[in-house]
Every structure is written in structure tokens, then in C-alpha cells.
Design an enzyme around this catalytic site. Structure first.
Site, PDB file in Angstrom:
ATOM      1  N   LYS A  49       0.863  -1.186   0.000  1.00  0.00           N
ATOM      2  CA  LYS A  49       0.000   0.000   0.000  1.00  0.00           C
ATOM      3  C   LYS A  49       0.895   1.231   0.000  1.00  0.00           C
ATOM      4  CE  LYS A  49      -3.953   1.859   2.645  1.00  0.00           C
ATOM      5  NZ  LYS A  49      -4.851   1.594   3.790  1.00  0.00           N
ATOM      6  N   SER A 124      -9.724   1.550   2.662  1.00  0.00           N
ATOM      7  CA  SER A 124      -8.844   2.345   1.828  1.00  0.00           C
ATOM      8  C   SER A 124      -7.779   1.546   1.075  1.00  0.00           C
ATOM      9  CB  SER A 124      -8.151   3.407   2.674  1.00  0.00           C
ATOM     10  OG  SER A 124      -7.323   2.815   3.652  1.00  0.00           O
ATOM     11  N   SER A 148      -9.880  -1.007   6.743  1.00  0.00           N
ATOM     12  CA  SER A 148      -9.291  -0.811   5.413  1.00  0.00           C
ATOM     13  C   SER A 148      -8.547  -1.986   4.811  1.00  0.00           C
ATOM     14  CB  SER A 148      -8.346   0.380   5.433  1.00  0.00           C
ATOM     15  OG  SER A 148      -9.099   1.553   5.307  1.00  0.00           O
TER      16      SER A 148
HETATM   17  N1  GLN Z   1     -13.306   3.749   6.235  1.00  0.00           N
HETATM   18  C1  GLN Z   1     -12.671   4.095   7.464  1.00  0.00           C
HETATM   19  C2  GLN Z   1     -12.229   5.549   7.421  1.00  0.00           C
HETATM   20  O1  GLN Z   1     -12.457   6.148   6.452  1.00  0.00           O
HETATM   21  C3  GLN Z   1     -11.493   3.200   7.722  1.00  0.00           C
HETATM   22  C4  GLN Z   1     -10.290   3.522   6.926  1.00  0.00           C
HETATM   23  C5  GLN Z   1      -9.085   2.728   7.315  1.00  0.00           C
HETATM   24  O2  GLN Z   1      -9.182   1.672   7.928  1.00  0.00           O
HETATM   25  N2  GLN Z   1      -7.935   3.273   6.989  1.00  0.00           N
HETATM   26  O3  GLN Z   1     -11.677   6.071   8.329  1.00  0.00           O
END
Ligand code: GLN
Length: 453
Positions: A49, A124, A148
Site C-alpha cells: 500500500k 482504503s 481498510s
Molecule cells: N473507512 C474508514 C475511514 O475512512 C477506515 C479507513 C481505514 O481503515 N484506513 O476512516
């Protein structure tokens, strides 16, 4: 695509050929799963990532503000990967600073879901999940602050594993919400997740929240025949779409048929997960992102005449809309006058949420839960931020409490053909039981896509 386990027995020459093939396929792909195609070192290629630092690589966290930033050091997970014979390979697309559930907030364009290019891959870590699902990566690393890793894995039909908070060093991970962030694998199957987890985990003095523990391998020691007590939280399953509920009910039957004991429980504080998470995560994010001011990292606004103007212009131009929204929210909940009502209150509720999980784990080895209330939505469908935040309802609790959780595909939605993932959650630091249950479930479900799309 061969699995990570299969790749372990290949010769260095065969791996080199495979790397070249994967690179060619990744470059030809139209999914936009990769932001960059850097490679460093020999070894089995692992996609990262784009918030994980690799020395001398450009690393952007999916943001315009970090365009041109070159990482000066390797993240600890990268060092650990290299030591285990793996090599960092390519940068996977992601929501800007990991804020999002769809990969649509990336400055580098949305990634498409390989199962249906009209749909998002989740987020994400959408690029990581899409690449593994599409066979343009053997395995990948993502980061999970509120789902994410698990949610994009579920949306794309692959396995995603968030370790216990403290198991994997955050040193060299672009910080979003430091008390919640954890790096973990996205892989084709449960055993591959164990292989990658074994490689990256370990105590690290460079991360002050890193746990001290003996590095005992999970891979090679997983017992899929172990009979476990698995809790189902009845009162929050109803909020999922019927396709998810059906897959959930069938999975419970499968687990029972495999000899596990299912217990039914309720949790009353789960309804506070979203509010608690979005207060704490934005507060921490506002603080972590204060460092991007045009002075030390990435882009710097041109034509400014004062320091204040430099900060203002760099941040206004460099951050996307969702990131700005969260910085505003985070600074609001931390501001004097609101601190007690929001931030402090959320910290207290976090304890209540933890107590409730602990009570369940007095009786159960694992919890089975949906990962998301629906299958992958279409690109553009979750334009309303609140709707997007609501879609995180099943994943946030484990981050608030720091628990390990693994998402795996169990079925395809008969209507859309899109994959449905469920997650198993274990006690903190009980990854062994989590993998025993997950491998058993993977074998019992024997998921192969129906390809009904
Ligand atoms: N969807 C969640 C957020 O927007 C989790 C994102 C993540 O785990 N980085 O914060």
C-alpha cells in the site's frame, strides 16, 4: 496466479520470471490498482500500500501533497519482509491518507473492482485488494484503521487480516490514527495471510506501542480441525442487506455442521462504534497531518510571501476534500470547550465497547460478523460522506478495541455476482485461534466464485 505458499518453493530464477510477468500484467491492467511500479531487491514480490515507506521510493499515501516525496528509510515491515526473502514490489492505490472506504478519494484516480469494473474495490486499501483479486499481485500489504484491509478484501473476494494492535510495527507507516492503525496482509487465502503475517510481525523498539512477544510462527501450525465456541451478535446482523444476512446464516450452519458450538449474544454498545471512531480517528488524524505544511515533506506552494501563507496555500492545494473534512472535524472535537464533550467522552465510550467485547470473549473463542452491510457499491454511489461512514459499522469496533480480525469470502451475491466476505474476530493476541478458525471455515465453505456477473 500462484499462491504465496507455492511461490516459497520456486527457484530464484522462476521467481525472477514470475516478477517480470506480474509487472507486465500490472502495467497493462486497466484497474488502476497500482500507483507506481517500483521494485527493490530480489525475492518473492509483495505489493505495498502506498503509505508504507521503502527507502528511495516515492511514497504518496494517495495524496497530492506528498507528490515528489522520496522515502529516506525502510519501514520496519519492509525490513522484516526482506529478511524473510520477500521483496517490495509496486505501490498500491489507496484512499488519500487511508481515509475512505472506496479508494475514490485517491488523488491518483479510483481503482476498479476486478469482479465488476463499475464497482469500487472498497478501501482504503483498494489497490492492494484489487491487485490480489485480479492476479496482478501474489500478495499485498494494506493498513487497517477502521476496516481498510478487511473491507476491500471482502468487496474483491480475497482474504484480509488485521493483526492485534501492537503486533506489527507502525514505524514507517504513514500515520492516520495512531491508536488504531495496523499493517496486515491481503492474500489469496488464509494460509498465505499467515505466511505474510509471520514475516512482518515482531517487537520493534522504534514503535512505542509495539508489543513484546516471542515470534512463534503461525504458518505450519494452524489446526483447522479444532472445535471452537463462536459467538454471533444477533442484534446487529439485521442492519445488513438480505444477501449478506443469507450468507451469514448459511455460514453459521456450515460452522455448526463442522462441529463448532455457536452461541447467540447481544452487544448494546456497537451502536456507538461509528460516532466513537469518527471522533477519535479524526482527532488523531488532525494532529498527525499537521506535519504536512510545505516545509519538510512533499509539495510546497509557490509564490508565497509569508510562512503563514505557505502553510495555508500548501495545505489548501495539497489535501483533497475528504481529508480537509476530517482535519476540520478533528480540530473541532479537540478544541477547548468541545474537548470534554467529544474527545474525552469518546475515549470513555471506547472503554465501554472494550468491556463488552471482553465479556463475549469470557464465553467464546471467536466472534463471527459481517464485514460490510452490502456488497461493493458502484463507483460514485457513496457520494454522501455520512453514508460512507455508516458502511464501516461492522469493522470499526475491532480497531477501537485493538482485536485481531480476518475477513474471508464465503459466497457470491446471487443478484450481482459480487463477493461477500465475513470476518472472524479473536481475543487480543490470540491470532493462533483466529487462524485455526479461519482455515477451518475456509475449508468448510470452499468458496469459488460463481462468476455470475
Ligand atoms: N473507512 C474508514 C475511514 O475512512 C477506515 C479507513 C481505514 O481503515 N484506513 O476512516
Amino acid at each position: 496466479m500462484i499462491t504465496l505458499k507455492e511461490a516459497l518453493s520456486k527457484t530464484p530464477e522462476a521467481i525472477q520470471t514470475l516478477r517480470d510477468e506480474i509487472m507486465a500484467a500490472a502495467q497493462a491492467s486497466e484497474l488502476n490498482a497500482y500507483i507506481g511500479f517500483e521494485q527493490s531487491g530480489d525475492g518473492i514480490p509483495i505489493l505495498l500500500k502506498d503509505n508504507i515507506q521503502v527507502k528511495d521510493w516515492s511514497v504518496t499515501s494517495g495524496s497530492k501533497i506528498l507528490q515528489g516525496y522520496i522515502a529516506p528509510y525502510d519501514a520496519t515491515v519492509v525490513k522484516n519482509l526482506r529478511a524473510a526473502g520477500f521483496a517490495p514490489f509496486g505501490r498500491a492505490n489507496m484512499d488519500e491518507f487511508a481515509m475512505g472506504s472506496t479508494t475514490e478519494s485517491s488523488y491518483y484516480g479510483v481503482t476498479r473492482n476486478p469482479r465488476d469494473p463499475q464497482c469500487v474495490p472498497g478501501g482504503s486499501s483498494g489497490g492492494s485488494a484489487a491487485a490480489v483479486a485480479a492476479g496482478i499481485a501474489i500478495a499485498a500489504l494494506g493498513s487497517d484503521t477502521g476496516g481498510s484491509i478487511r473491507q476491500p478484501a471482502a468487496y474483491c473476494g480475497v482474504v484480509g487480516f488485521k493483526p492485534t494492535y501492537g503486533r506489527v510495527s507502525r514505524y514507517g507507516l504513514g500515520a492516520y490514527a495512531s491508536s488504531l492503525d495496523q499493517i496486515g496482509p491481503i492474500t489469496q487465502n488464509v494460509e498465505d495471510a499467515a505466511i505474510l503475517y509471520d514475516a512482518i510481525k515482531g517487537h520493534d523498539p522504534k514503535d512505542s506501542t509495539s508489543a513484546e512477544f516471542e515470534k512463534e510462527p503461525i504458518f505450519g501450525h494452524i489446526d483447522p480441525t479444532r472445535k471452537l465456541t463462536i459467538a454471533v451478535i444477533d442484534n446487529y446482523i439485521d442492519e445488513a442487506d438480505s444477501a449478506i444476512q443469507d450468507a451469514f446464516a448459511r455460514t453459521v450452519e456450515t460452522l455448526e455442521a463442522a462441529g463448532h458450538t455457536i452461541i447467540h449474544r447481544e452487544m448494546t454498545n456497537t451502536k456507538y462504534d461509528i460516532a466513537t471512531y469518527y471522533i477519535l480517528a479524526t482527532a488523531e488524524a488532525a494532529t498527525n497531518l499537521a506535519r504536512y505544511d510545505g516545509v519538510r515533506y512533499g509539495r510546497r506552494a509557490e509564490g508565497v510571501t509569508s510562512t503563514e501563507e505557505l502553510f495555508f496555500k500548501t495545505r489548501s492545494e495539497g489535501f483533497g476534500e475528504e481529508v480537509k473534512r476530517r482535519i476540520l472535524l478533528g480540530n473541532f472535537v479537540l478544541s477547548s470547550g468541545y474537548y470534554d464533550a467529544y474527545y474525552l467522552k469518546a475515549q470513555k465510550v471506547r472503554h465501554l465497547i472494550r468491556d463488552e467485547y471482553n465479556a463475549i470473549f469470557e464465553e467464546a473463542d471467536l466472534i463471527l460478523s459481517p464485514v460490510a452491510p452490502s456488497v461493493a457499491p458502484k463507483i460514485g454511489e457513496l457520494a454522501d460522506p455520512l453514508e460512507m461512514y455508516k458502511s464501516d459499522m461492522y469493522t470499526l469496533g475491532t480497531n477501537l478495541v485493538g482485536l485481531p480480525a480476518l475477513s474471508l469470502p464465503v459466497a457470491d451475491d446471487p443478484e450481482t455476482g459480487m463477493p461477500i466476505g465475513l470476518q472472524l474476530i479473536a481475543k487480543a493476541f490470540d491470532e493462533k485461534t483466529l487462524f485455526d478458525g479461519a482455515l477451518g471455515l475456509e475449508q468448510a465453505v470452499n468458496y469459488t466464485t460463481t462468476g455470475a456477473h
